[in-house]
Design a protein around this motif. Structure first.
Motif, mmCIF file in Angstrom:
data_model
loop_
_atom_site.group_PDB
_atom_site.id
_atom_site.type_symbol
_atom_site.label_atom_id
_atom_site.label_comp_id
_atom_site.label_asym_id
_atom_site.label_seq_id
_atom_site.Cartn_x
_atom_site.Cartn_y
_atom_site.Cartn_z
ATOM 1 N N UNK A 41 44.666 -64.170 39.913
ATOM 2 C CA UNK A 41 45.092 -64.036 40.609
ATOM 3 C C UNK A 41 45.665 -64.632 41.439
ATOM 4 N N UNK A 42 45.103 -66.290 41.952
ATOM 5 C CA UNK A 42 45.495 -67.507 43.255
ATOM 6 C C UNK A 42 47.151 -67.697 42.318
ATOM 7 N N UNK A 43 46.348 -68.009 40.451
ATOM 8 C CA UNK A 43 47.767 -68.728 39.944
ATOM 9 C C UNK A 43 49.061 -67.628 39.562
ATOM 10 N N UNK A 44 49.138 -66.244 39.814
ATOM 11 C CA UNK A 44 50.158 -65.600 40.136
ATOM 12 C C UNK A 44 50.483 -64.993 41.800
ATOM 13 N N UNK A 45 49.704 -65.850 42.296
ATOM 14 C CA UNK A 45 50.251 -65.974 43.583
ATOM 15 C C UNK A 45 51.182 -66.455 43.666
ATOM 16 N N UNK A 46 50.648 -67.949 43.491
ATOM 17 C CA UNK A 46 51.639 -69.207 43.419
ATOM 18 C C UNK A 46 53.218 -68.371 42.568
ATOM 19 N N UNK A 47 52.765 -68.015 41.874
ATOM 20 C CA UNK A 47 54.281 -67.975 40.563
ATOM 21 C C UNK A 47 54.624 -66.621 41.181
ATOM 22 N N UNK A 48 54.440 -66.454 42.453
ATOM 23 C CA UNK A 48 55.474 -64.511 42.641
ATOM 24 C C UNK A 48 56.180 -65.563 44.205
ATOM 25 N N UNK A 49 55.154 -66.531 44.671
ATOM 26 C CA UNK A 49 55.744 -67.722 45.646
ATOM 27 C C UNK A 49 56.725 -68.483 45.000
ATOM 28 N N UNK A 50 56.573 -68.953 44.387
ATOM 29 C CA UNK A 50 57.732 -69.639 43.355
ATOM 30 C C UNK A 50 58.976 -68.551 42.678
ATOM 31 N N UNK A 51 58.974 -67.690 42.222
ATOM 32 C CA UNK A 51 59.434 -66.976 42.277
ATOM 33 C C UNK A 51 60.200 -66.098 43.247
ATOM 34 N N UNK A 52 60.318 -65.933 44.678
ATOM 35 C CA UNK A 52 60.403 -65.264 45.615
ATOM 36 C C UNK A 52 61.523 -65.697 46.468
ATOM 37 N N UNK A 53 61.236 -67.886 46.299
ATOM 38 C CA UNK A 53 61.467 -69.115 47.099
ATOM 39 C C UNK A 53 63.053 -69.007 46.121
ATOM 40 N N UNK A 54 62.970 -68.807 44.709
ATOM 41 C CA UNK A 54 64.126 -68.986 44.415
ATOM 42 C C UNK A 54 65.518 -68.174 44.140
ATOM 43 N N UNK A 55 64.665 -67.002 44.828
ATOM 44 C CA UNK A 55 65.804 -66.283 45.456
ATOM 45 C C UNK A 55 65.956 -66.194 46.254
ATOM 46 N N UNK A 56 65.783 -66.652 47.404
ATOM 47 C CA UNK A 56 65.152 -66.317 48.824
ATOM 48 C C UNK A 56 67.101 -65.904 48.926
ATOM 49 N N UNK A 57 67.542 -64.940 49.904
ATOM 50 C CA UNK A 57 68.651 -64.753 50.063
ATOM 51 C C UNK A 57 69.551 -63.870 49.417
ATOM 52 N N UNK A 58 68.951 -63.739 48.124
ATOM 53 C CA UNK A 58 69.287 -62.380 46.832
ATOM 54 C C UNK A 58 68.901 -60.829 47.374
ATOM 55 N N UNK A 59 69.979 -60.106 47.229
ATOM 56 C CA UNK A 59 69.599 -58.964 47.513
ATOM 57 C C UNK A 59 69.651 -57.986 46.064
ATOM 58 N N UNK A 60 69.228 -57.162 45.896
ATOM 59 C CA UNK A 60 68.797 -56.954 44.285
ATOM 60 C C UNK A 60 68.661 -54.822 44.480
ATOM 61 N N UNK A 61 69.404 -54.293 44.109
ATOM 62 C CA UNK A 61 69.161 -52.642 44.545
ATOM 63 C C UNK A 61 69.411 -51.917 42.970
ATOM 64 N N UNK A 62 68.698 -51.286 43.201
ATOM 65 C CA UNK A 62 69.098 -49.890 41.857
ATOM 66 C C UNK A 62 69.474 -48.673 42.268
ATOM 67 N N UNK A 63 70.211 -47.426 41.413
ATOM 68 C CA UNK A 63 70.292 -46.648 42.464
ATOM 69 C C UNK A 63 70.849 -45.352 41.099
ATOM 70 N N UNK A 64 69.593 -44.646 40.406
ATOM 71 C CA UNK A 64 69.565 -43.967 39.577
ATOM 72 C C UNK A 64 69.770 -42.012 39.888
ATOM 73 N N UNK A 65 70.513 -41.931 39.480
ATOM 74 C CA UNK A 65 71.165 -40.444 39.227
ATOM 75 C C UNK A 65 71.042 -39.453 38.047
#
Length: 397
Positions: free
Chosen positions: A102-126
């Motif tokens: 869980x600790x290493x996953x938290x670190x990995x998620x922090x790195x993932x978000x930091x790599x994408x700082x400022x990015x916006x993602x969206x999806x809309x499905x009907x």
């Protein structure tokens, strides 16, 4: 005395930090979410109030039903997404499926978000939409219209500002002309709608991702239903054949206005269609705001197999996140017609300060819509573009 002062200072600082954490728990997005969107309208800058001449009139301006001369049944499915949304999800899924602690996953998620700082993602499905319109009336059923918006940023730590809408809509519409209006043609329409909404709005911290196997769980959605109505009008003035304004006869100008969500009662009651358990923590979903849209349409002369129109709208007047940059919509639509079973449209426009473009191609009962547009996902003072690409597959009878 010093100890007492230190205690008071510490208390104030703790209260300040806790207040910031509480505020961070709610999404900071100022994006205006439209309950219904159509590729045709989006391609021409999402300016459609004074056009409303197809099945989407139910949601854009029900007064357009008064001017229909034939029936139409449209069955469709659509998807819209920002570039990179799938790649981000694949990166998240790779971490989630790993055997990290869980600790290493938290670190990995922090790195993932930091790599994408400022990015916006969206999806809309009907996945399914059905609309049936006839002269003066129409009915629409949309079992599921799901949109997800995520923005990577720093709050107190690396986090994802997330909003989710999951709407089911049943709408009934009626429109008619009013003969007592002497100057030109005046039409009015009403759309009554039942909307059941699942909703999620939160800033997700990296620790939340590490302790859960999903970014957003169904159990996290608040849920409610509302009954509301839209009221629309269309006016095509009678242009004299002689005099100062006679040159406008070819343009056949039409003006429209819509009051959306007249009751604005909110989603305060629940059928528990999404969450079967009693909701005791989640707040009511974001309401359908009462807003005003006004617009105009100007036809230009047909040449060979081509024709078309120009449009200009101001939308979402009265919305708490309205500004003129978001509110002004304009576009051009070019029709081409070979046979009754082979025709289409090209479109360009400006919506929320960003370019839009789209095309439609109809071959018999098959209709394909393609469009690119953008949402403003920034703050009130700093606009941020989130480019979206969408397609809709239709069966049109």
């Amino acid at each position: 005395m010093f100890k007492r002062g230190s205690f008071l200072l510490s208390t104030v600082l703790c209260a300040s930090v806790l207040t910031e954490v509480a505020l961070a728990a709610e999404s900071m997005s100022t994006t205006i979410h439209h309950q219904y969107q159509a590729p045709r309208a989006l391609g021409m800058g999402d300016a459609f109030v004074a056009v409303a001449d197809d099945y989407t009139a139910i949601f854009y301006n029900p007064a357009g039903l008064a001017r229909r001369e034939s029936g139409q049944i449209n069955l469709s499915m659509s998807i819209a997404a920002t570039p990179g949304a799938k790649d981000f999800y694949d990166e998240y899924k790779e971490i989630e499926d790993s055997n990290l602690s869980e600790v290493d996953k938290n670190t990995a998620y922090i790195n993932l978000i930091e790599r994408h700082y400022g990015d916006n993602y969206g999806i809309r499905i009907t996945p399914m939409e059905g609309v049936w319109v006839r002269p003066k009336w129409g009915v629409a059923f949309i079992p599921a219209d799901v949109s997800v918006q995520m923005q990577m940023h720093r709050s107190i730590a690396a986090a994802i500002d997330t909003k989710v809408y999951a709407d089911s809509t049943l709408a009934l519409s009626y429109g008619d002309d009013f003969s007592w209006f002497n100057n030109g043609r005046f039409s009015m329409g009403l759309t009554a709608k039942f909307v059941n909404r699942g909703f999620y709005s939160k800033i997700i911290q990296s620790t939340d991702l590490a302790t859960s196997d999903q970014i957003v769980r169904k159990e996290d959605l608040s849920e409610g239903y509302t009954i509301d109505a839209d009221i629309g009008m269309l006016w095509t003035p009678e242009i004299p054949s002689e005099g100062l304004w006679s040159f406008l006869q070819m343009a056949r100008p039409t003006f429209g206005a819509v009051v959306r969500n007249v009751a604005e009662t909110g989603f305060n009651n629940s059928l528990k269609l999404i969450n079967k358990e009693e909701q005791t923590v989640n707040p009511a979903p974001e309401k359908l705001y009462r807003v005003f849209d006004v617009g105009s349409r100007w036809e230009y002369p047909s040449a060979w197999i081509f024709g078309g129109r120009g449009v200009l709208d101001v939308r979402d007047l009265g919305h708490p996140d309205f500004n003129w940059r978001k509110g002004v919509h304009a576009g051009l639509e070019f029709d081409w017609f070979v046979y009754s079973w082979w025709k289409g449209h090209y479109r360009v426009g400006l919506s929320q300060g960003y370019w839009t473009a789209g095309l439609s191609a109809e071959l018999g009962i098959f209709n394909l819509d393609l469009v690119s547009y953008a949402d403003d996902v920034g703050t009130r003072n700093t606009p941020v573009e989130s480019r979206v690409y969408a397609t809709r597959l239709n069966l049109d009878f």
